[in-house]
Design an enzyme around this catalytic site. Structure first.
Site, PDB file in Angstrom:
ATOM      1  N   ASN A   1       0.857  -1.188   0.000  1.00 40.91           N
ATOM      2  CA  ASN A   1       0.000   0.000   0.000  1.00 40.91           C
ATOM      3  C   ASN A   1       0.898   1.245   0.000  1.00 40.91           C
ATOM      4  O   ASN A   1       1.501   1.564   1.010  1.00 40.91           O
ATOM      5  CB  ASN A   1      -0.897  -0.047   1.253  1.00 40.91           C
ATOM      6  CG  ASN A   1      -1.731   1.210   1.418  1.00 40.91           C
ATOM      7  OD1 ASN A   1      -1.824   2.040   0.510  1.00 40.91           O
ATOM      8  ND2 ASN A   1      -2.345   1.353   2.590  1.00 40.91           N
TER       9      ASN A   1
ATOM     10  N   LYS B   1       0.080   4.279  -0.237  1.00 38.43           N
ATOM     11  CA  LYS B   1      -0.563   5.472   0.342  1.00 38.43           C
ATOM     12  C   LYS B   1      -0.347   6.689  -0.568  1.00 38.43           C
ATOM     13  O   LYS B   1      -0.247   6.532  -1.779  1.00 38.43           O
ATOM     14  CB  LYS B   1      -0.064   5.693   1.775  1.00 38.43           C
ATOM     15  CG  LYS B   1      -0.216   4.432   2.640  1.00 38.43           C
ATOM     16  CD  LYS B   1      -0.072   4.656   4.105  1.00 38.43           C
ATOM     17  CE  LYS B   1      -0.257   3.331   4.835  1.00 38.43           C
ATOM     18  NZ  LYS B   1      -0.202   3.468   6.291  1.00 38.43           N
TER      19      LYS B   1
ATOM     20  N   HIS C   1      -9.730   1.349   4.912  1.00 38.45           N
ATOM     21  CA  HIS C   1      -8.459   1.516   5.626  1.00 38.45           C
ATOM     22  C   HIS C   1      -8.676   2.486   6.792  1.00 38.45           C
ATOM     23  O   HIS C   1      -9.439   3.444   6.672  1.00 38.45           O
ATOM     24  CB  HIS C   1      -7.387   2.053   4.664  1.00 38.45           C
ATOM     25  CG  HIS C   1      -6.017   2.009   5.260  1.00 38.45           C
ATOM     26  ND1 HIS C   1      -5.589   2.928   6.188  1.00 38.45           N
ATOM     27  CD2 HIS C   1      -4.988   1.146   5.083  1.00 38.45           C
ATOM     28  CE1 HIS C   1      -4.345   2.628   6.545  1.00 38.45           C
ATOM     29  NE2 HIS C   1      -3.957   1.546   5.899  1.00 38.45           N
TER      30      HIS C   1
ATOM     31  N   GLU D   1      -7.020   4.853   7.874  1.00 38.14           N
ATOM     32  CA  GLU D   1      -6.747   6.262   7.565  1.00 38.14           C
ATOM     33  C   GLU D   1      -7.950   6.894   6.861  1.00 38.14           C
ATOM     34  O   GLU D   1      -8.230   8.078   7.035  1.00 38.14           O
ATOM     35  CB  GLU D   1      -5.462   6.374   6.726  1.00 38.14           C
ATOM     36  CG  GLU D   1      -4.231   6.115   7.590  1.00 38.14           C
ATOM     37  CD  GLU D   1      -3.026   5.570   6.853  1.00 38.14           C
ATOM     38  OE1 GLU D   1      -2.998   5.588   5.618  1.00 38.14           O
ATOM     39  OE2 GLU D   1      -2.096   5.100   7.545  1.00 38.14           O
TER      40      GLU D   1
ATOM     41  N   GLU E   1      -5.652  -4.870  10.706  1.00 38.70           N
ATOM     42  CA  GLU E   1      -4.673  -3.801  10.897  1.00 38.70           C
ATOM     43  C   GLU E   1      -4.942  -3.079  12.213  1.00 38.70           C
ATOM     44  O   GLU E   1      -5.747  -2.134  12.261  1.00 38.70           O
ATOM     45  CB  GLU E   1      -4.759  -2.799   9.743  1.00 38.70           C
ATOM     46  CG  GLU E   1      -4.394  -3.388   8.401  1.00 38.70           C
ATOM     47  CD  GLU E   1      -3.722  -2.338   7.521  1.00 38.70           C
ATOM     48  OE1 GLU E   1      -2.614  -2.593   7.049  1.00 38.70           O
ATOM     49  OE2 GLU E   1      -4.306  -1.259   7.348  1.00 38.70           O
TER      50      GLU E   1
ATOM     51  N   GLY F   1       2.312   2.240  11.020  1.00 36.75           N
ATOM     52  CA  GLY F   1       3.299   3.313  10.952  1.00 36.75           C
ATOM     53  C   GLY F   1       4.012   3.593  12.268  1.00 36.75           C
ATOM     54  O   GLY F   1       4.717   4.591  12.381  1.00 36.75           O
TER      55      GLY F   1
ATOM     56  N   SER G   1       3.255  -2.007  10.470  1.00 38.18           N
ATOM     57  CA  SER G   1       4.696  -2.081  10.732  1.00 38.18           C
ATOM     58  C   SER G   1       5.330  -3.401  10.306  1.00 38.18           C
ATOM     59  O   SER G   1       6.248  -3.908  10.965  1.00 38.18           O
ATOM     60  CB  SER G   1       4.994  -1.790  12.214  1.00 38.18           C
ATOM     61  OG  SER G   1       4.601  -0.470  12.538  1.00 38.18           O
TER      62      SER G   1
HETATM   63  P1  PGA Z   1       2.700   0.400   7.756  1.00 41.35           P
HETATM   64  O1  PGA Z   1       1.233   0.622   7.133  1.00 41.35           O
HETATM   65  O2  PGA Z   1       3.234  -0.891   7.183  1.00 41.35           O
HETATM   66  O3  PGA Z   1       3.466   1.600   7.325  1.00 41.35           O
HETATM   67  O4  PGA Z   1       2.526   0.314   9.242  1.00 41.35           O
HETATM   68  C1  PGA Z   1       0.359  -0.451   6.940  1.00 41.35           C
HETATM   69  C2  PGA Z   1      -0.953   0.037   6.383  1.00 41.35           C
HETATM   70  O5  PGA Z   1      -1.431   1.110   6.781  1.00 41.35           O
HETATM   71  O6  PGA Z   1      -1.563  -0.620   5.530  1.00 41.35           O
END
Ligand code: PGA
Length: 281
Positions: A11, A13, A121, A123, A193, A199, A239
């Site tokens: 992903n 983003k 997601h 976010e 998640e 993150g 992460s």
């Molecule tokens: P990350 O993000 O691997 O940077 O923690 C995962 C995600 O939001 O899908």
């Protein structure tokens, strides 16, 4: 029972202009060619998906095709060597067309060759008002158009410390999947998640991931029955790195990963793919 294929989704983003996106795919192609053939499951057992921003989807598709890495292009899955890659979008609207300024429809994603779409997601839920109700509309629209929804669910740290992880996951799954029958269920991908792990550099521990994935498997099995429930891939996200992917994939109900930050580093993403193609559950 046939084992579930591994599925690794990158992903991106809101990262990468078109030239940067092309550069990232070029680098990834180079790393995949250089990586030694992994022992263990054949490449066909590993499905790779990249989710660049909307603006870069076309350029990423054509760059992957140039390198024979795009599913359906010359050199695709039938070729030994680097496995082939599918395209995903990071979001979409649920209507086919209409007065929805700024939105992108499932038909437009199909046009671009997408096979997957990330839905719900955290976010999007947190910054853009996505609710379980809109997530459900998107899941249904994706399935109607032959796109595989990657449905994201997960709890906040606060919910975890209050022992609400299971009830939060159950509610998110129930609300997003109401109206999806068991035949459509085989097309759904779930991504667990935990919001606190995204993150943060602090992934869920294997016991935390095991518990959550087991709970998700139980919910979807209750919803769609044993056969379909066992076929649905459940990805872990938050992460994920080349260092921790192996121990996560060793967990029975972890079928792959949704990778954020680490997928922007082509060498690391290639290493993640190699581990995923070789680790045994
Ligand atoms: P990350 O993000 O691997 O940077 O923690 C995962 C995600 O939001 O899908």
């Amino acid at each position: 029972m046939t084992p579930r294929p591994r599925l690794i989704v990158g992903n991106w983003k809101m990262h990468k202009t078109i030239p940067e996106a092309v550069g990232l795919v070029e680098q990834l192609a180079k790393h995949l060619r250089r990586e030694p053939a992994a022992p263990g499951p054949p490449p066909a057992q590993l499905e790779i998906v990249v989710a660049p921003p909307f603006t870069a989807l076309a350029a990423v598709a054509s760059t992957l095709a140039t390198h024979g890495l795009l599913v359906g292009t010359e050199g695709g899955t039938s070729r030994p060597g680097p496995p082939s890659v599918e395209l995903a979008a990071q979001d979409m609207h649920w209507e086919d067309a209409g007065a929805y300024t700024g939105e992108v429809s499932p038909l437009m994603l199909k046009d671009l060759g997408c096979r997957y779409v990330i839905v719900g997601h955290s976010e999007r839920r947190r910054y853009f008002g996505e609710t379980d109700a809109t997530v459900r509309k998107k899941v249904l629209a994706a399935l109607r158009h032959g796109l595989r929804p990657i449905l994201c669910v997960g709890e906040t740290w606060d919910q975890r410390t209050r022992n609400q992880t299971e009830s939060v996951l159950a509610a998110q799954l129930t609300e997003a999947l109401t109206g999806v029958d068991k035949d459509q269920g085989t097309e759904v991908v779930i991504a667990y998640e935990p919001i606190w792990a995204i993150g943060s550099g602090h992934p869920a521990t294997p016991p935390q991931a095991r518990e959550a994935h087991r709970h998700i498997r139980a919910r979807i099995t209750a919803l769609w029955g044993q056969e379909t429930g066992e076929r649905v891939p459940i990805l872990y996200g938050g992460s994920v790195t080349a260092e921790n992917i192996g121990e996560l994939l060793a967990i029975r109900d972890v079928d792959g990963a949704l990778v954020g930050g680490a997928c922007l580093d082509p060498a690391q993403f290639a290493r993640i793919l190699v581990v995923a193609g070789s680790a045994t559950a």
